[in-house]
Motif scaffolding. Structure first.
Motif, PDB file in Angstrom:
ATOM      1  N   UNK A   1     -14.368   9.900  -5.710  1.00 34.90           N
ATOM      2  CA  UNK A   1     -14.080  10.001  -4.282  1.00 34.90           C
ATOM      3  C   UNK A   1     -12.958  10.991  -3.976  1.00 34.90           C
ATOM      4  N   UNK A   2     -12.931  11.419  -2.745  1.00 37.74           N
ATOM      5  CA  UNK A   2     -11.738  12.069  -2.238  1.00 37.74           C
ATOM      6  C   UNK A   2     -10.688  10.986  -2.025  1.00 37.74           C
ATOM      7  N   UNK A   3      -9.426  11.305  -2.302  1.00 34.95           N
ATOM      8  CA  UNK A   3      -8.349  10.339  -2.091  1.00 34.95           C
ATOM      9  C   UNK A   3      -7.246  11.014  -1.293  1.00 34.95           C
ATOM     10  N   UNK A   4      -6.792  10.323  -0.266  1.00 33.16           N
ATOM     11  CA  UNK A   4      -5.692  10.818   0.567  1.00 33.16           C
ATOM     12  C   UNK A   4      -4.570   9.798   0.556  1.00 33.16           C
ATOM     13  N   UNK A   5      -3.358  10.228   0.302  1.00 31.25           N
ATOM     14  CA  UNK A   5      -2.199   9.339   0.279  1.00 31.25           C
ATOM     15  C   UNK A   5      -1.245   9.702   1.411  1.00 31.25           C
ATOM     16  N   UNK A   6      -0.806   8.675   2.143  1.00 35.09           N
ATOM     17  CA  UNK A   6       0.272   8.847   3.114  1.00 35.09           C
ATOM     18  C   UNK A   6       1.615   8.417   2.525  1.00 35.09           C
ATOM     19  N   UNK A   7       1.574   7.705   1.424  1.00 36.75           N
ATOM     20  CA  UNK A   7       2.803   7.308   0.736  1.00 36.75           C
ATOM     21  C   UNK A   7       2.646   7.559  -0.757  1.00 36.75           C
ATOM     22  N   UNK A   8       3.600   8.242  -1.384  1.00 39.04           N
ATOM     23  CA  UNK A   8       3.528   8.460  -2.830  1.00 39.04           C
ATOM     24  C   UNK A   8       3.585   7.165  -3.632  1.00 39.04           C
ATOM     25  N   UNK A   9       4.031   6.070  -3.028  1.00 34.34           N
ATOM     26  CA  UNK A   9       4.165   4.818  -3.773  1.00 34.34           C
ATOM     27  C   UNK A   9       2.818   4.297  -4.269  1.00 34.34           C
ATOM     28  N   UNK A  10       1.734   4.738  -3.658  1.00 32.51           N
ATOM     29  CA  UNK A  10       0.404   4.283  -4.083  1.00 32.51           C
ATOM     30  C   UNK A  10      -0.150   5.106  -5.235  1.00 32.51           C
ATOM     31  N   UNK A  11       0.586   6.073  -5.719  1.00 33.96           N
ATOM     32  CA  UNK A  11       0.060   6.981  -6.739  1.00 33.96           C
ATOM     33  C   UNK A  11      -0.515   6.284  -7.971  1.00 33.96           C
ATOM     34  N   UNK A  12       0.093   5.220  -8.512  1.00 32.20           N
ATOM     35  CA  UNK A  12      -0.482   4.598  -9.720  1.00 32.20           C
ATOM     36  C   UNK A  12      -1.903   4.075  -9.526  1.00 32.20           C
ATOM     37  N   UNK A  13      -2.306   3.815  -8.289  1.00 30.63           N
ATOM     38  CA  UNK A  13      -3.638   3.265  -8.040  1.00 30.63           C
ATOM     39  C   UNK A  13      -4.743   4.305  -8.196  1.00 30.63           C
ATOM     40  N   UNK A  14      -4.374   5.575  -8.248  1.00 29.84           N
ATOM     41  CA  UNK A  14      -5.393   6.622  -8.303  1.00 29.84           C
ATOM     42  C   UNK A  14      -6.085   6.682  -9.650  1.00 29.84           C
ATOM     43  N   UNK A  15      -5.354   6.342 -10.715  1.00 28.34           N
ATOM     44  CA  UNK A  15      -5.925   6.487 -12.055  1.00 28.34           C
ATOM     45  C   UNK A  15      -7.197   5.674 -12.207  1.00 28.34           C
ATOM     46  N   UNK A  16      -7.246   4.484 -11.615  1.00 28.33           N
ATOM     47  CA  UNK A  16      -8.426   3.643 -11.744  1.00 28.33           C
ATOM     48  C   UNK A  16      -9.590   4.099 -10.895  1.00 28.33           C
ATOM     49  N   UNK A  17      -9.338   4.985  -9.912  1.00 28.84           N
ATOM     50  CA  UNK A  17     -10.413   5.445  -9.028  1.00 28.84           C
ATOM     51  C   UNK A  17     -11.119   6.680  -9.551  1.00 28.84           C
ATOM     52  N   UNK A  18     -10.495   7.394 -10.502  1.00 29.28           N
ATOM     53  CA  UNK A  18     -11.052   8.637 -11.031  1.00 29.28           C
ATOM     54  C   UNK A  18     -11.424   9.588  -9.900  1.00 29.28           C
ATOM     55  N   UNK A  19     -10.461   9.980  -9.069  1.00 32.68           N
ATOM     56  CA  UNK A  19     -10.778  10.781  -7.884  1.00 32.68           C
ATOM     57  C   UNK A  19     -11.209  12.199  -8.227  1.00 32.68           C
ATOM     58  N   UNK A  20     -11.989  12.766  -7.325  1.00 28.79           N
ATOM     59  CA  UNK A  20     -12.400  14.151  -7.487  1.00 28.79           C
ATOM     60  C   UNK A  20     -11.372  15.098  -6.915  1.00 28.79           C
ATOM     61  N   UNK A  21     -10.830  14.757  -5.754  1.00 30.18           N
ATOM     62  CA  UNK A  21      -9.851  15.614  -5.078  1.00 30.18           C
ATOM     63  C   UNK A  21      -8.741  14.717  -4.547  1.00 30.18           C
ATOM     64  N   UNK A  22      -7.491  15.142  -4.711  1.00 30.70           N
ATOM     65  CA  UNK A  22      -6.341  14.360  -4.275  1.00 30.70           C
ATOM     66  C   UNK A  22      -5.607  15.126  -3.184  1.00 30.70           C
ATOM     67  N   UNK A  23      -5.417  14.465  -2.045  1.00 33.23           N
ATOM     68  CA  UNK A  23      -4.741  15.066  -0.896  1.00 33.23           C
ATOM     69  C   UNK A  23      -3.509  14.228  -0.568  1.00 33.23           C
ATOM     70  N   UNK A  24      -2.404  14.887  -0.348  1.00 32.21           N
ATOM     71  CA  UNK A  24      -1.173  14.228   0.100  1.00 32.21           C
ATOM     72  C   UNK A  24      -0.935  14.657   1.540  1.00 32.21           C
ATOM     73  N   UNK A  25      -1.170  13.750   2.499  1.00 35.11           N
ATOM     74  CA  UNK A  25      -0.894  14.045   3.902  1.00 35.11           C
ATOM     75  C   UNK A  25       0.499  13.523   4.218  1.00 35.11           C
ATOM     76  N   UNK A  26       1.467  14.406   4.162  1.00 36.50           N
ATOM     77  CA  UNK A  26       2.880  14.036   4.317  1.00 36.50           C
ATOM     78  C   UNK A  26       3.235  14.091   5.802  1.00 36.50           C
TER      79      UNK A  26
END
Length: 864
Positions: free
Chosen positions: A92-117
């Motif tokens: 999936x595409x993954x978008x984070x509004x908070x960097x604190x959620x970063x550890x959760x991405x490893x289990x999702x195996x994302x295709x594209x990572x977006x940081x909307x700051x």
């Protein structure tokens, strides 16, 4: 339809803002899974699911873990809950509004990572301690970074090659309804005029301004719509004409707007608002209401012609009066410009541009570096509790000032940089106050070293402003150019005569007494007016002087010594100059350049020429921008708010103030040398501890003033050898115009102090002394308003070169060398350095550490 997983620190049903607008638009392209922070719920964890709009699912985790937000304790539970969130095999595409959620991405195996700051969350009240480190990790794995405003974009673009500015937009149709709706019944009973604000009421609101606004005119009704969070409701000012109406539905906001005469942006000017780009600016414009704002940068710069921007409370109140009295013709012209600005943007258009970028960005798949465990690399690199087992770092660096940053930049990934403050930079940090940017003290960019000049380009790119130096001396109520001895023109005739006669006597009174030495140049390390003693003449003699005071008399003669060199340096160094030696001035005794002295006495001296007469400064962001420029290039790990409490040299271990321990193979310290020895404590021999106690230094208290008048002076810094409380003023506003609030000008008064010359006063009294002396020397007038005043302390500022310094430093260095400890920088080497020397010292220390690591076998770990 591709899945877009969104991790957000805001709840979907909280205040409707950027995430809700964007995800509503993006749900037309993606299947959006909006994951909120967990809610405490005892018992078995579960996901509460809601579908507020088609193609968008809100996932609210309920867990028995009491830690707030995406805390490390929540991560294992959340990973289990989110296991089946995305169909197997999908990236999936993954978008984070908070960097604190970063550890959760490893289990999702994302295709594209977006940081909307959308905000600088680390500056908010109660921000997680790991947030800055986790953001650094996120920036290393993100494929795209979207910044929610120009200030955030400037802060992030140097840290990521694919950063893009996406300022807040507006739902024009929704807020345009205010023009035709009947006003909300909850305010219908209030008389006019009404001044309104909607939004979250927290530490970003200027509560004192709200009180002042209500008190300014009791006929004004001030209406505030929004929830009160993170601050005690009891702290809110209470007035009969202040009305707190609480959180309301997004659908109701146009009805409140319909009844307001002026819209407010009453934000405090603090760290939490430094990067904000308020969504409500355009929403107010869509309702075609006059707007008054405090001096928020992302309001002043893009909307300054449409919004009344006020730098202080009195100006804000005046702007409200002016907005209420706006003539019909001026109001119509303002509305026309507002309509054009609103028509140029929409959330749909913003989302469409984001979709285009995501579609054409090749995934880096760098998220795989996180592995399948929580984000240890970001949250607590190489750190473990005292009882835990774990790996060590190759090199730990104490202090993320310019030297420590440079060392980390030149070292590899197995490096841990520790900084006790929340932000890197040491004394090169900058602060924001009332729209002004102030450095801790006056700093400039200057170097004769090609490597440093290249480094400036790497760290700042086009964010550089170079200009000719305007350095001056103020004495005898006259300004003369720096250096004093070469620009006597304008001083009283008797002073000029005394200076020239003294210079002649100094030169010819010792003619032929010593052989000439090779020409050289001593850098003006801190622009503090002392190094010009060593550069007074083009020729010099090999001659030994017993102390700094004798050196001055032999270089310049009695006249210049009396009228500038002795009083200024005594004021700066705070000790009798006979107590100081002169090795820091290059070991050469220059002969006075009589031609230059006489020429500078007979006519005004033109602008200085030569390599030392031109300096640089970051165009935007203060001097902080230069040191923060290291961050995206550092391959190791950074830990802020990490104070070293103890150093155990035999165990190769650091103990932090919170009890965590860090084991290292090599330690690189930029900490002040006496502080390092104190943290070693009784493990250091008595002779080493005595040597550390014998090291002397000068402290500096800086009083920063923001004056409500532009262009106070064309000078960059001024030396004051006479009776002002400050020895130097650095005119911050001329280093870069970006340092000034609109219509104002910032400057820094520098006051040195020590045990032999303590500060005469502190706090408000010291600030007032500086203001009074500035008025007395004509820097500004008594009628000029002071919009900002900040007092910053530098306990360690200048190393004092007394006669025992060299022996004391050698004693400490000799002992530390046996424990794989490298000293680097001004305070650790106990040398006279400025920032470009610090960069080179960091590089030199990094080379020493690399050589030591390659030469020595990996030692066995020692556990306590």
């Amino acid at each position: 339809m591709q899945t877009l997983v969104v991790f957000c620190h805001l709840r979907w049903d909280f205040v409707y803002q950027r995430p809700q607008h964007l995800m509503t638009a993006l749900a037309r392209t993606y299947r959006v899974l909006f994951v909120e922070e967990p809610v405490y719920s005892p018992g078995t964890p579960f996901l509460q699911i809601a579908t507020p709009i088609p193609n968008l699912t809100v996932c609210q985790p309920h867990t028995p873990v009491q830690a707030a937000g995406f805390h490390d304790d929540q991560i294992p539970v959340l990973q289990q809950l989110l296991t089946d969130l995305v169909p197997r095999g999908e990236h999936p595409l993954v978008c984070l509004y908070t960097p604190m959620a970063l550890p959760l991405l490893a289990g999702l195996d994302p295709g594209l990572v977006v940081y909307d700051c959308m905000d600088e969350l680390s500056a908010f009240k109660n921000a997680p301690k790991q947030l800055l480190q986790r953001e650094t990790a996120l920036l290393k794995v993100a494929d795209l970074v979207f910044a929610g405003g120009p200030s955030l974009y400037e802060a992030k673009r140097a840290r990521h090659p694919q950063a893009h500015c996406f300022p807040s937009s507006v739902d024009a149709a929704h807020f345009g309804r205010a023009l035709s709706l009947r006003e909300h019944p909850d305010q219908a009973g209030l008389p006019h005029p009404r001044l309104g604000f909607f939004g979250v009421i927290d530490e970003r609101c200027d509560l004192a301004l709200l009180a002042a606004l209500a008190d300014a005119d009791t006929n004004w009704e001030v209406v505030l719509v929004g929830p009160v969070v993170k601050i005690d409701p009891a702290s809110l000012p209470r007035r009969p004409n202040l009305h707190y109406l609480g959180q309301r539905d997004y659908a109701d906001l146009p009805a409140f707007l319909a009844g307001w005469d002026v819209c407010l942006l009453p934000f405090a000017l603090n760290e939490a608002t430094r990067f904000i780009s308020p969504t409500k600016v355009l929403e107010y414009m869509a309702a075609e209401r006059p707007i008054v704002s405090t001096a928020i940068r992302d309001v002043a710069e893009p909307y300054g012609e449409l919004v009344a921007v006020a730098p202080h409370h009195a100006a804000f109140i005046d702007a409200c009066r002016a907005a209420l009295a706006l003539p019909a013709e001026a109001r119509a012209a303002l509305v026309t410009r507002m309509r054009a600005r609103v028509a140029a943007t929409s959330w749909e258009a913003t989302a469409a541009r984001m979709v285009q970028l995501m579609a054409h960005t090749t995934p880096g798949r760098r998220i795989q570096a996180l592995g399948a465990v929580p984000d240890a690399a970001a949250s607590a690199p190489a750190v473990r509790p005292a009882h835990a087992k774990g790996s060590e770092v190759a090199c730990a660096i104490i202090g993320a000032g310019p030297t420590g940053l440079s060392a980390a930049y030149h070292l590899g990934p197995d490096t841990l940089l520790l900084e006790r403050e929340a932000e890197v930079g040491g004394w090169c940090r900058s602060v924001q106050q009332a729209g002004f940017t102030f450095d801790h003290a006056g700093h400039i960019m200057f170097s004769n070293d090609p490597y440093v000049l290249e480094l400036y380009q790497i760290l700042l790119g086009d964010n550089q402003h170079w200009q000719d130096r305007e350095a001056w001396v103020y004495s005898k109520q006259v300004y003369t150019r720096y250096p004093f001895q070469a620009a006597l023109y304008g001083l009283p005739p008797g002073v000029i005569k005394e200076c020239i006669v003294g210079a002649i006597e100094a030169r010819y009174g010792r003619r032929g007494t010593a052989p000439a030495c090779a020409p050289g140049q001593v850098d003006d390390c801190c622009a503090d007016g002392t190094a010009d003693t060593a550069n007074a003449g083009s020729s010099a003699q090999l001659r030994t002087t017993s102390n700094f005071e004798q050196f001055i008399y032999e270089v310049w003669g009695a006249g210049i010594a009396r009228h500038f060199a002795v009083p200024y340096n005594q004021k700066l160094w705070t000790v009798p100059l006979a107590e100081m030696e002169t090795s820091w001035l290059g070991g050469r005794v220059p002969l006075p350049d009589l031609d230059a002295i006489i020429e500078g006495a007979l006519s005004p001296v033109p602008r200085p020429m030569g390599p030392n007469a031109r300096f640089g400064y970051p165009r935007r962001g203060g001097f902080q921008a230069l040191v923060s420029g290291f961050l995206p290039h550092i391959r190791g790990k950074l830990m802020t708010k990490a104070e070293v409490a103890r150093v155990l040299p035999r165990e190769h271990c650091l103990v932090l103030a919170d009890g965590r321990r860090i084991h290292y193979r090599q330690l690189l310290s930029t900490m002040p040398l006496p502080e390092l020895v104190r943290r070693i404590g009784s493990a250091a021999p008595p002779a080493v501890r005595a040597a550390a106690e014998g090291l002397r230094h000068i402290s500096v208290r800086c009083v920063h003033l923001g004056i409500g008048r532009p262009h106070l002076s064309d000078k960059h810094w001024i030396y004051y050898p006479e009776d002002t409380i400050f020895h130097r003023i650095f005119l911050q506003g001329n280093a870069s115009p970006d340092c000034n609030a609109p219509g104002g000008f910032g400057l820094t008064c520098e006051i040195s102090y020590s045990p032999t010359k303590p500060l005469p006063c502190e706090g408000a009294e010291l600030i007032q002394r500086c203001i009074d002396d500035c008025i007395r020397v004509g820097m500004f007038g008594r009628d000029d308003p002071v919009w900002a005043s900040v007092e910053l302390d530098m306990p360690y500022a200048y190393v004092l070169y007394d006669h025992q310094r060299a022996a004391n430093v050698a004693t400490i260095r000799s002992w530390l060398a046996d424990f794989d400890i490298t000293l680097a920088g001004r305070y650790s080497e106990w040398e006279y350095y400025n920032s470009d020397h610090a960069f080179l010292a960091g590089r030199r220390a990094a080379q020493q550490v690399r050589s030591a690591l390659h030469a020595a076998p990996t030692p066995a770990k020692v556990e306590l």
